[in-house]
Design a protein around this motif. Structure first.
Motif, PDB file in Angstrom:
ATOM      1  N   LEU A 263     -22.598 -27.973  -0.292  1.00  0.00           N
ATOM      2  CA  LEU A 263     -21.644 -28.156   0.799  1.00  0.00           C
ATOM      3  C   LEU A 263     -20.734 -26.944   0.937  1.00  0.00           C
ATOM      4  O   LEU A 263     -20.478 -26.458   2.052  1.00  0.00           O
ATOM      5  N   ILE A 264     -20.245 -26.444  -0.196  1.00  0.00           N
ATOM      6  CA  ILE A 264     -19.347 -25.288  -0.171  1.00  0.00           C
ATOM      7  C   ILE A 264     -20.039 -24.077   0.442  1.00  0.00           C
ATOM      8  O   ILE A 264     -19.443 -23.321   1.221  1.00  0.00           O
ATOM      9  N   ASN A 265     -21.311 -23.892   0.124  1.00  0.00           N
ATOM     10  CA  ASN A 265     -22.053 -22.759   0.694  1.00  0.00           C
ATOM     11  C   ASN A 265     -22.136 -22.871   2.215  1.00  0.00           C
ATOM     12  O   ASN A 265     -21.982 -21.874   2.940  1.00  0.00           O
TER      13      ASN A 265
ATOM     14  N   PHE B 174     -11.697 -21.036  -1.459  1.00  0.00           N
ATOM     15  CA  PHE B 174     -11.460 -22.473  -1.334  1.00  0.00           C
ATOM     16  C   PHE B 174     -10.238 -22.937  -2.119  1.00  0.00           C
ATOM     17  O   PHE B 174      -9.752 -24.041  -1.892  1.00  0.00           O
ATOM     18  N   VAL B 175      -9.744 -22.089  -3.019  1.00  0.00           N
ATOM     19  CA  VAL B 175      -8.458 -22.381  -3.649  1.00  0.00           C
ATOM     20  C   VAL B 175      -7.333 -22.105  -2.653  1.00  0.00           C
ATOM     21  O   VAL B 175      -6.386 -22.890  -2.513  1.00  0.00           O
ATOM     22  N   ASN B 176      -7.441 -20.990  -1.932  1.00  0.00           N
ATOM     23  CA  ASN B 176      -6.409 -20.617  -0.962  1.00  0.00           C
ATOM     24  C   ASN B 176      -6.496 -21.430   0.322  1.00  0.00           C
ATOM     25  O   ASN B 176      -5.480 -21.666   0.978  1.00  0.00           O
ATOM     26  N   HIS B 177      -7.708 -21.825   0.698  1.00  0.00           N
ATOM     27  CA  HIS B 177      -7.912 -22.606   1.928  1.00  0.00           C
ATOM     28  C   HIS B 177      -8.806 -23.801   1.600  1.00  0.00           C
ATOM     29  O   HIS B 177     -10.028 -23.737   1.790  1.00  0.00           O
ATOM     30  N   PRO B 178      -8.233 -24.880   1.100  1.00  0.00           N
ATOM     31  CA  PRO B 178      -9.041 -26.038   0.674  1.00  0.00           C
ATOM     32  C   PRO B 178      -9.807 -26.658   1.841  1.00  0.00           C
ATOM     33  O   PRO B 178      -9.445 -26.502   3.017  1.00  0.00           O
ATOM     34  N   ILE B 179     -10.858 -27.381   1.500  1.00  0.00           N
ATOM     35  CA  ILE B 179     -11.677 -28.065   2.508  1.00  0.00           C
ATOM     36  C   ILE B 179     -10.942 -29.323   2.965  1.00  0.00           C
ATOM     37  O   ILE B 179     -10.580 -30.176   2.151  1.00  0.00           O
ATOM     38  N   SER B 180     -10.729 -29.438   4.254  1.00  0.00           N
ATOM     39  CA  SER B 180     -10.102 -30.646   4.790  1.00  0.00           C
ATOM     40  C   SER B 180     -11.154 -31.735   4.958  1.00  0.00           C
ATOM     41  O   SER B 180     -12.362 -31.477   4.951  1.00  0.00           O
ATOM     42  N   GLU B 181     -10.666 -32.956   5.123  1.00  0.00           N
ATOM     43  CA  GLU B 181     -11.566 -34.096   5.313  1.00  0.00           C
ATOM     44  C   GLU B 181     -12.406 -33.914   6.572  1.00  0.00           C
ATOM     45  O   GLU B 181     -13.608 -34.208   6.592  1.00  0.00           O
ATOM     46  N   ALA B 182     -11.772 -33.415   7.634  1.00  0.00           N
ATOM     47  CA  ALA B 182     -12.493 -33.207   8.892  1.00  0.00           C
ATOM     48  C   ALA B 182     -13.558 -32.131   8.748  1.00  0.00           C
ATOM     49  O   ALA B 182     -14.671 -32.264   9.271  1.00  0.00           O
TER      50      ALA B 182
ATOM     51  N   TRP C 299     -15.387 -15.853  11.562  1.00  0.00           N
ATOM     52  CA  TRP C 299     -14.842 -14.498  11.510  1.00  0.00           C
ATOM     53  C   TRP C 299     -15.655 -13.554  12.399  1.00  0.00           C
ATOM     54  O   TRP C 299     -15.088 -12.731  13.132  1.00  0.00           O
ATOM     55  N   LEU C 300     -16.960 -13.698  12.379  1.00  0.00           N
ATOM     56  CA  LEU C 300     -17.806 -12.830  13.200  1.00  0.00           C
ATOM     57  C   LEU C 300     -17.569 -13.058  14.691  1.00  0.00           C
ATOM     58  O   LEU C 300     -17.635 -12.115  15.495  1.00  0.00           O
ATOM     59  N   TYR C 301     -17.284 -14.295  15.073  1.00  0.00           N
ATOM     60  CA  TYR C 301     -17.039 -14.619  16.476  1.00  0.00           C
ATOM     61  C   TYR C 301     -15.568 -14.466  16.877  1.00  0.00           C
ATOM     62  O   TYR C 301     -15.208 -14.759  18.011  1.00  0.00           O
ATOM     63  N   GLY C 302     -14.729 -14.029  15.946  1.00  0.00           N
ATOM     64  CA  GLY C 302     -13.333 -13.795  16.263  1.00  0.00           C
ATOM     65  C   GLY C 302     -12.468 -15.037  16.264  1.00  0.00           C
ATOM     66  O   GLY C 302     -11.322 -14.986  16.720  1.00  0.00           O
ATOM     67  N   VAL C 303     -12.992 -16.165  15.752  1.00  0.00           N
ATOM     68  CA  VAL C 303     -12.184 -17.387  15.685  1.00  0.00           C
ATOM     69  C   VAL C 303     -11.089 -17.221  14.633  1.00  0.00           C
ATOM     70  O   VAL C 303      -9.940 -17.593  14.865  1.00  0.00           O
ATOM     71  N   ARG C 304     -11.443 -16.679  13.501  1.00  0.00           N
ATOM     72  CA  ARG C 304     -10.451 -16.357  12.475  1.00  0.00           C
ATOM     73  C   ARG C 304     -10.346 -14.856  12.356  1.00  0.00           C
ATOM     74  O   ARG C 304     -11.349 -14.131  12.474  1.00  0.00           O
ATOM     75  N   ILE C 305      -9.148 -14.370  12.124  1.00  0.00           N
ATOM     76  CA  ILE C 305      -8.906 -12.928  12.120  1.00  0.00           C
ATOM     77  C   ILE C 305      -9.312 -12.308  10.796  1.00  0.00           C
ATOM     78  O   ILE C 305      -9.941 -11.243  10.759  1.00  0.00           O
ATOM     79  N   ASN C 306      -8.965 -12.972   9.707  1.00  0.00           N
ATOM     80  CA  ASN C 306      -9.272 -12.434   8.390  1.00  0.00           C
ATOM     81  C   ASN C 306     -10.621 -12.949   7.907  1.00  0.00           C
ATOM     82  O   ASN C 306     -10.940 -14.129   8.066  1.00  0.00           O
ATOM     83  N   ALA C 307     -11.389 -12.067   7.323  1.00  0.00           N
ATOM     84  CA  ALA C 307     -12.669 -12.479   6.748  1.00  0.00           C
ATOM     85  C   ALA C 307     -12.426 -13.368   5.536  1.00  0.00           C
ATOM     86  O   ALA C 307     -11.404 -13.239   4.852  1.00  0.00           O
ATOM     87  N   PRO C 308     -13.336 -14.300   5.267  1.00  0.00           N
ATOM     88  CA  PRO C 308     -13.185 -15.125   4.056  1.00  0.00           C
ATOM     89  C   PRO C 308     -13.173 -14.250   2.809  1.00  0.00           C
ATOM     90  O   PRO C 308     -13.766 -13.165   2.778  1.00  0.00           O
ATOM     91  N   ASP C 309     -12.472 -14.715   1.799  1.00  0.00           N
ATOM     92  CA  ASP C 309     -12.398 -13.984   0.534  1.00  0.00           C
ATOM     93  C   ASP C 309     -13.806 -13.791  -0.022  1.00  0.00           C
ATOM     94  O   ASP C 309     -14.635 -14.704   0.017  1.00  0.00           O
ATOM     95  N   LYS C 310     -14.070 -12.591  -0.535  1.00  0.00           N
ATOM     96  CA  LYS C 310     -15.391 -12.325  -1.102  1.00  0.00           C
ATOM     97  C   LYS C 310     -15.673 -13.213  -2.306  1.00  0.00           C
ATOM     98  O   LYS C 310     -16.827 -13.539  -2.593  1.00  0.00           O
ATOM     99  N   ASP C 311     -14.636 -13.582  -3.011  1.00  0.00           N
ATOM    100  CA  ASP C 311     -14.772 -14.533  -4.117  1.00  0.00           C
ATOM    101  C   ASP C 311     -14.719 -15.937  -3.517  1.00  0.00           C
ATOM    102  O   ASP C 311     -13.667 -16.387  -3.045  1.00  0.00           O
ATOM    103  N   VAL C 312     -15.850 -16.633  -3.529  1.00  0.00           N
ATOM    104  CA  VAL C 312     -15.933 -17.954  -2.898  1.00  0.00           C
ATOM    105  C   VAL C 312     -14.940 -18.921  -3.530  1.00  0.00           C
ATOM    106  O   VAL C 312     -14.295 -19.724  -2.833  1.00  0.00           O
ATOM    107  N   GLY C 313     -14.779 -18.852  -4.830  1.00  0.00           N
ATOM    108  CA  GLY C 313     -13.845 -19.743  -5.507  1.00  0.00           C
ATOM    109  C   GLY C 313     -12.423 -19.549  -5.016  1.00  0.00           C
ATOM    110  O   GLY C 313     -11.703 -20.521  -4.735  1.00  0.00           O
ATOM    111  N   ASN C 314     -11.998 -18.290  -4.901  1.00  0.00           N
ATOM    112  CA  ASN C 314     -10.640 -18.006  -4.419  1.00  0.00           C
ATOM    113  C   ASN C 314     -10.459 -18.464  -2.977  1.00  0.00           C
ATOM    114  O   ASN C 314      -9.370 -18.923  -2.594  1.00  0.00           O
TER     115      ASN C 314
END
Length: 722
Positions: A78-80, A107-115, A90-105
């Motif tokens: 699921l995380i993948n 999802f620590v900084n931006h947890p998965i919401s229920e939705a 990020w590629l489509y410009g929805v989010r400005i900053n690219a996701p952290d290269k460290d996958v663990g970091n």
């Protein structure tokens, strides 16, 4: 399904509400009479789900159905998928900053919401196989026996949600964020819109109450203020929804379209931007089909208009001309006709609209839905406003001319009556007809709609539950494991609920806005009624989601979609209709009094033209003023873009490139001394004397000597007397 009392229960008597057993989705699979076909379809279903990394459990359903419980087999899987979606954003410009290269970091900084979790799992179930999904589309093709796919309600949240909202007058940003995290941005945008609309109604409600007391009906001053209010609200909401989209991280998400499985492509071509192969359908063919919307709109107008004109004529004849037996009962005839015919006719036209939209063959679900909403809006526009248009622009101006033609009803009645002649009375224009209609549409109809949305479904569920208890249909649940029985009963109840469609709620609010924009000059208390209604509507819609409907799929959105264009149209059209009503009726409650001879056509057209120009000028002014006002969302976006550019520079050229350069001054940097200048002069002389440019900069030796020479030159200047 759990009733409202269960949601409020906090004494632990309802353990089935406290857990979802780790279930992400439930698939309701219908068992047919052909058992072999049912088994084959069920096998294909479980195999398709398993191949995309989903775990399944099956339990007995209700009324010849199975309940297939689905969850992600591996959280890493699921995380993948969620990480890939964030990269796509990020590629489509929805989010400005690219996701952290460290996958663990990340999802620590931006947890998965229920939705976010539920949306990703739903896409795994429904996306085409070539896009990595199971390709399960309920009620279509090989999945025709899959009747529904729905997530389970989080009743712990629902109970707290209903309790909290029942004690609050206004919703805040935290309330909207909670809705977004549970039900997705699509539902959150609806509640944000209704809350904003409710807050904005405070001014027209107060002003309308004052106008009702002082100015009365058909006031040009009220009409102007009301039109200006619609402009301010419409332009403000356009800015507000952009602000919300930025804060929720979904601005531009509409560019990431969900593919539509029913799309029929003709050929493939290379996308000039991405270089990927894309499926193409001829835009010329689609345009030809889209042009059918014109005869569709005219056909809806003709069919629904004819029905309304027929019922309108009968109503005028029975209520204001006919004076025979059973008059008090016969006056309900038009209402009975409309109640019986209009819903069926609207359903037929809506089905035709869906077929026409299918023929337009859109590639994505979002564009398909937007095209369908436009057609539905046309139908609702005609059904909602035609009675008021007929009263304002046909009955009041032309009543005395048209009434003689209603003798056809008298002649028809005489043929079916034992009496030789039907008693009639003299016709007089009813000056309160338009006001009474407005009161019906803005008060009575709102109460009826609330009853149909909340009270009737609740009563139906209670009645069906009692019938079920009295029947022997519960024998099939005897096989439930005791510790699962209460939970499974709850799931079976949820499976029978209606699917929540936010489009229907948007339609109600937009049509209501139309009454306010077009006809509130008739009855200035209209915004007062809507203010009260919308406070109740916010809470009843929340209860409808929590109690009366299946939990909605948490789709993302960056606006209220095509309904924004409908609001803009109603705001503009309201300036024309309001000016026409004020021109016809201002100064005389009866208006033309059924005789159009006193109407100056040039004056009517001039007032509408002037009103439109004032509207456009006011819209330009409001739009400009609002564009100068900053907002938290746009500030956040600019801050993120600046931080991103700074990070890219530091990663590319090093951190020193972002630091401010320090000049070589005596206070900071290399100090210019006599020795350094003499050394430079010596080097120049050994190289041939130096150029004039080099010698020019050797006349003075440092800052102190430059200052001293400058002071000497100042003291030598002779200043003449004035």
């Amino acid at each position: 399904m759990t009733d409202l009392g269960s949601l409020y229960a906090s004494n632990g008597d309802h353990p089935e509400l406290k857990t979802n057993m780790g279930v992400d989705y439930v698939i309701n699979y219908k068992i047919t009479y052909d058992r072999a076909e049912a088994e084959a379809g069920f096998t294909q279903l479980v195999e398709a789900l398993t191949r995309v990394g989903l775990a399944c459990e099956v339990r007995d359903g209700r009324e010849s159905s199975l309940l297939v419980f689905v969850k992600v087999a591996s959280e890493k899987h699921l995380i993948n998928h969620i990480y890939r979606e964030r990269v796509q954003d990020w590629l489509y410009g929805v989010r400005i900053n690219a996701p952290d290269k460290d996958v663990g970091n990340e999802f620590v900084n931006h947890p998965i919401s229920e939705a976010e979790r539920l949306r990703t799992v739903y896409l795994l179930i429904t996306k085409p196989k070539n896009d990595g999904g199971a390709g399960i589309t309920p009620k279509i093709g090989q999945w025709k026996y899959v009747t529904s796919i729905f997530p389970l309600h989080n009743h712990s949240f629902n109970r707290q949600w209903i309790k909290q909202w029942s004690t609050k007058y206004f919703l805040d940003e935290k309330d909207l964020d909670q809705i977004r995290d549970r039900f997705g941005e699509s539902v959150a945008f609806y509640f944000a819109f209704v809350q904003s609309y409710f807050a904005f109604l405070l001014f027209p409600a107060a002003f309308g109450f004052g106008a009702w007391l002082i100015l009365g009906r058909y006031s040009w001053f009220y009409a102007v203020v009301n039109s200006l209010w619609t402009i301010v609200f419409f332009e403000w909401w356009k800015k507000k929804e952009v602000d919300l989209a930025v804060q929720w991280g979904v601005r531009g998400v509409s560019r990431i379209q969900r593919p539509r499985t029913q799309f029929k492509w003709e050929h493939e071509a290379v996308d000039p931007v991405t270089g990927e192969a894309v499926k193409i359908y001829s835009p010329v063919k689609r345009l030809r089909t889209q042009l059918l919307q014109i005869p569709f709109a005219l056909g809806c107008l003709a069919i629904l208009g004819a029905l309304y004109v027929f019922c309108f004529s009968i109503e005028i004849f029975l209520s204001e001309i006919y004076n025979g037996p059973f008059k008090s009962y016969l006056t309900f005839t038009p209402t009975i006709i409309l109640t019986g015919v209009l819903p069926a006719l609207s359903t037929v036209l809506s089905n035709f609209a869906e077929q026409l939209t299918d023929r337009e063959n859109y590639e994505t679900i979002d564009t398909h839905q937007a095209a369908l909403v436009r057609k539905i809006f046309i139908i609702n526009f005609i059904t909602s406003y035609t009675p008021l248009f007929l009263s304002a622009f046909v009955y009041m101006p032309f009543g005395n001319i048209l009434v003689p033609y209603l003798d056809i009803f008298k002649i028809t009645a005489e043929k079916f009556s034992n009496e030789k002649s039907i008693t009639t009375e003299g016709f007089h224009i009813n000056p309160d007809r338009l006001k009474k209609q407005m009161i019906y549409f803005t008060v009575t109809a709102q109460i009826v709609n609330f009853a149909l949305e909340v009270v009737v479904p609740y009563v139906k569920r209670k009645a069906f539950k009692e019938v079920e208890k009295a029947s022997k249909g519960k024998a099939s649940t005897a096989k439930d494991v005791p510790e699962e029985h209460a939970f499974l009963q709850r799931v079976r109840d949820e499976a029978e609920l209606e699917v929540y469609d936010v489009t229907g709620d948007y339609r109600e609010m937009v049509i209501q806005f139309g009454y306010l924009s077009l006809f509130s000059a008739v009855w200035p208390l209209t915004p007062v009624s809507f203010l009260i209604n919308n406070w109740v509507e916010l809470r009843s819609d929340a209860m409808k989601i929590a109690v009366s409907s299946q939990r909605p799929i948490p789709w993302r959105a960056d606006s209220i979609g095509p309904w924004l264009n409908a609001l803009g149209f109603l705001s503009w059209f309201g300036s024309l209709v309001s000016s026409a009503i004020v021109y016809l009726f201002n100064g005389d409650a009866e208006g033309p009094g059924g005789d159009p001879s006193g109407i100056a056509l040039w004056g009517l057209l001039l007032s509408m033209l002037l009103s439109e120009h004032i509207y456009l000028a006011a819209q330009f002014t409001v739009r400009y003023v609002l564009s100068q006002i900053d907002s938290p969302g746009l500030q956040k976006e600019r801050a993120q873009r600046f931080a991103m550019r700074k990070q890219v520079l530091e990663e590319t050229l090093g951190p020193e490139v972002t630091e401010k350069p320090l000049p070589p001054t005596p206070q900071a940097g290399e100090k210019i001394t006599r020795e350094s200048l003499e050394e430079e002069a010596r080097k120049i002389s050994t190289q041939g004397g130096g150029t004039p440019e080099q010698l020019f900069w050797l006349r003075q030796q440092g800052m102190d000597e430059t200052i001293q020479i400058g002071r000497n030159l100042i003291s030598q200047v002779k200043i003449g007397k004035r």
